[in-house]
Enzyme design. Structure first.
Site, PDB file in Angstrom:
ATOM      1  N   CYS A  55       0.836  -1.212   0.000  1.00 19.95           N
ATOM      2  CA  CYS A  55       0.000   0.000   0.000  1.00 19.95           C
ATOM      3  C   CYS A  55       0.869   1.261   0.000  1.00 19.95           C
ATOM      4  CB  CYS A  55      -0.930  -0.033   1.214  1.00 19.95           C
ATOM      5  SG  CYS A  55      -1.859   1.492   1.470  1.00 19.95           S
ATOM      6  N   CYS A  58      -0.119   3.952   2.503  1.00 22.65           N
ATOM      7  CA  CYS A  58       0.230   3.519   3.869  1.00 22.65           C
ATOM      8  C   CYS A  58       1.688   3.844   4.163  1.00 22.65           C
ATOM      9  CB  CYS A  58      -0.002   2.020   4.042  1.00 22.65           C
ATOM     10  SG  CYS A  58      -1.705   1.491   3.780  1.00 22.65           S
TER      11      CYS A  58
END
Length: 129
Positions: A55, A58
């Site tokens: 991600c 993230c």
């Protein structure tokens, strides 16, 4: 232009409870259960950071989350990898990442979805007391 979220569907330690601003890396179900059970009887805010290695948003948020955790040491910050602990992610419906779930006394009280550091701080301010 990049997005501030990723979807789980896009790609198929030691426990130091934080009084000093660290983010607890949850590496096992046992560790999660221990932390969660210890927080159930507490009015302390638990901020669960659902993340994944794949991600991008993230990864971009990680240094900001650590910085925020150091500022709000009265809250407990826990990072959960959705691929490692799918059942925990499923319990909190963490499908779009990053997802920050706010818990008090074992109950979800709020959430922030996406790489939105200002909104994250606003929610922490709102719920930390």
């Amino acid at each position: 232009m990049g997005s501030n979220v990723s979807s789980v569907h896009d790609v198929h330690s030691s426990m130091e409870i934080t009084s000093n601003g660290f983010v607890v890396e949850i590496e096992s179900r046992r560790q999660w259960k221990s932390l969660f059970d210890s927080m159930k009887g507490s009015n302390k805010l638990l901020v669960i950071d659902f993340t994944a290695v794949w991600c991008g948003p993230c990864k971009a948020m990680e240094p900001r989350v650590r910085e925020i955790a150091s500022k709000y040491s009265e809250a407990v910050f826990a990072r959960v990898d959705v691929d490692r602990l799918m059942d925990v992610a499923g319990t909190y419906r963490a499908i779009t990442l990053p997802a920050f779930v706010f818990v008090k006394r074992g109950e979800e009280i709020d959430r922030v979805v996406g790489a939105k550091p200002d909104e994250l701080v606003k929610k922490i301010e709102q719920h930390r007391v």
